[in-house]
Scaffold this motif. Structure first.
Motif, mmCIF file in Angstrom:
data_model
loop_
_atom_site.group_PDB
_atom_site.id
_atom_site.type_symbol
_atom_site.label_atom_id
_atom_site.label_comp_id
_atom_site.label_asym_id
_atom_site.label_seq_id
_atom_site.Cartn_x
_atom_site.Cartn_y
_atom_site.Cartn_z
ATOM 1 N N ASP A 153 50.300 151.387 43.201
ATOM 2 C CA ASP A 153 50.463 152.798 43.518
ATOM 3 C C ASP A 153 49.448 153.166 44.608
ATOM 4 N N CYS A 154 49.915 153.864 45.638
ATOM 5 C CA CYS A 154 49.025 154.137 46.776
ATOM 6 C C CYS A 154 47.831 155.010 46.381
ATOM 7 N N SER A 181 55.717 157.219 55.921
ATOM 8 C CA SER A 181 56.818 158.105 55.576
ATOM 9 C C SER A 181 56.970 158.040 54.061
ATOM 10 N N TYR A 232 66.565 154.706 45.856
ATOM 11 C CA TYR A 232 65.603 153.600 45.957
ATOM 12 C C TYR A 232 65.874 152.631 44.818
ATOM 13 N N HIS A 235 67.159 148.775 52.403
ATOM 14 C CA HIS A 235 66.300 149.872 51.940
ATOM 15 C C HIS A 235 66.937 151.162 52.453
ATOM 16 N N ALA A 295 65.752 154.102 53.339
ATOM 17 C CA ALA A 295 65.023 155.111 54.145
ATOM 18 C C ALA A 295 63.913 154.474 54.980
ATOM 19 N N VAL A 296 64.301 153.654 55.938
ATOM 20 C CA VAL A 296 63.269 153.041 56.783
ATOM 21 C C VAL A 296 63.115 153.824 58.083
ATOM 22 N N PHE A 297 61.948 153.689 58.714
ATOM 23 C CA PHE A 297 61.867 154.187 60.088
ATOM 24 C C PHE A 297 61.874 152.994 61.042
ATOM 25 N N PHE A 335 52.958 154.007 51.962
ATOM 26 C CA PHE A 335 54.329 153.840 51.474
ATOM 27 C C PHE A 335 55.026 152.826 52.394
ATOM 28 N N ILE A 387 59.767 148.331 53.486
ATOM 29 C CA ILE A 387 60.048 146.930 53.849
ATOM 30 C C ILE A 387 59.237 146.494 55.070
ATOM 31 N N SER A 408 57.868 148.094 58.054
ATOM 32 C CA SER A 408 58.007 148.437 59.488
ATOM 33 C C SER A 408 56.639 148.653 60.143
ATOM 34 N N GLU A 447 52.984 149.351 48.301
ATOM 35 C CA GLU A 447 54.404 149.538 47.995
ATOM 36 C C GLU A 447 54.604 149.150 46.536
ATOM 37 N N ILE A 448 55.131 150.090 45.742
ATOM 38 C CA ILE A 448 55.247 149.820 44.296
ATOM 39 C C ILE A 448 56.447 148.948 43.949
ATOM 40 N N TYR A 495 61.216 145.449 47.610
ATOM 41 C CA TYR A 495 60.932 145.867 48.994
ATOM 42 C C TYR A 495 59.746 145.074 49.561
#
Ligand SMILES: C[S@@+](CC[C@H](N)C(=O)[O-])C[C@H]1O[C@@H](n2cnc3c(N)ncnc32)[C@H](O)[C@@H]1O
Length: 285
Positions: free
Chosen positions: A10-11, A29, A38, A203, A205-207, A231, A234, A236, A252-253, A257
């Motif tokens: 957890d971040c 993001s 997710y 995934h 919701a990637v940027f 967060f 995957i 990026s 990343e929990i 991913y």
């Protein structure tokens, strides 16, 4: 905390464990709380829970970000709920962050030929960027998200020309005192199209890698030795850092991913290695 690793935690716990003031750039993001599918994270908190959690993220990030650091927060809303990013930004403000720049990530843009000015030799209207338009008569498709640039005091100097663009009207070079070369501030509208993915998306919701790349270069490569993405998804941001030669830490929990992020990171390093090898062979010839 080990660098160049996507940590499976957890971040909030991760940021507490990190040394204070270590990070030069945070680019991330978070989930937007819009019911995205997710693989494990539940994106359907109540609004109050979500906003309070984002406040906790802002608070924890203040501990790890250096006093001269930049926090680039990418967040969007939905056509029905455009307040999400604004509500989250307000939480960051309450924690003491200064909104130094409000950048608009433009995912798609349409320009009629008549508005192209000296580029009008292009023979048609253009519409660039991918999206599947929203099925509604009330709302336009949302082709935009925010990248809030938060800093601790609002006085972080940027390397704007590192991500600069050419002047459209070249006669301004030399005529304007500050225009010494054919490169000007890109401004706060950043066109970054999604990378085209034909196969099933791994995934929801990637940027694009271009987004963290622009943020890090805008902050200044010479003033950036460590980037954090709380967060990481995957990976990026990790890919951007590898390409730029900068260390990263990610949280990343979701283990699936994380596995994809690790695979992308391995592939990227192999690609860079093989390019370097080809270059050496070419120089030896
Ligand atoms: C919008 S996605 C980030 C995608 C990333 N920018 C990319 O391009 O791959 C948000 C991610 O945060 C992860 N996540 C949710 N809660 C978390 C937490 N408390 N700590 C760390 N990661 C979390 C989710 O599993 C999801 O992958």
């Amino acid at each position: 905390m080990k660098r160049n690793t996507v940590h499976g935690m957890d971040c909030l716990d991760g940021m507490v464990e990190m040394e204070a003031g270590l990070v030069d750039v945070i680019v991330t993001s978070p989930p937007y709380n819009i019911g995205k599918a997710y693989s494990t994270y539940d994106d359907t908190l109540t609004r109050a829970e979500y906003i309070s959690w984002m406040g906790d993220v802002a608070g924890a990030s203040l501990h790890v970000l250096s006093d001269r650091g930049s926090f680039f927060l990418n967040i969007g809303g939905t056509p029905k709920d455009p307040w999400i990013p604004i509500d989250v930004a307000m939480e960051f403000r309450k924690k003491g962050y200064i909104l130094q720049n409000m950048i608009h990530w433009i995912k798609s843009i349409a320009i009629p030929q008549s508005d192209m000015g000296s580029y009008a030799s292009n023979t048609c209207d253009i519409a660039v960027g991918h999206y599947k338009p929203v099925n509604s008569r009330r709302f336009h498709h949302d082709c935009h998200e925010f990248i809030f640039h938060f800093t601790k005091k609002g006085d972080v100097l940027l390397d704007k020309l590192a991500i600069g663009v050419p002047y459209q009207d070249k006669s301004n070079i030399g005529r304007w005192k500050q225009a010494k070369e054919d490169r000007r501030d890109r401004g706060n509208t950043w066109f970054i199209p999604y990378e085209t993915i034909q196969e099933k998306r791994p995934h929801p919701a990637v940027f694009p890698v271009g987004l963290p790349t622009l943020c890090i270069r805008d902050h200044g490569l010479d003033r950036c030795s460590l980037v954090l993405d709380p967060f990481m998804g995957i990976g990026s941001t990790a890919i951007a850092c590898i390409r730029l030669g900068i260390d990263y830490i990610g949280f990343e929990i979701d283990s699936s991913y994380r596995a994809i992020a690790e695979e992308r990171i391995r592939d990227e390093k192999t690609l860079i290695q093989s390019k370097k090898q080809q270059l050496r062979l070419f120089e030896d010839e």
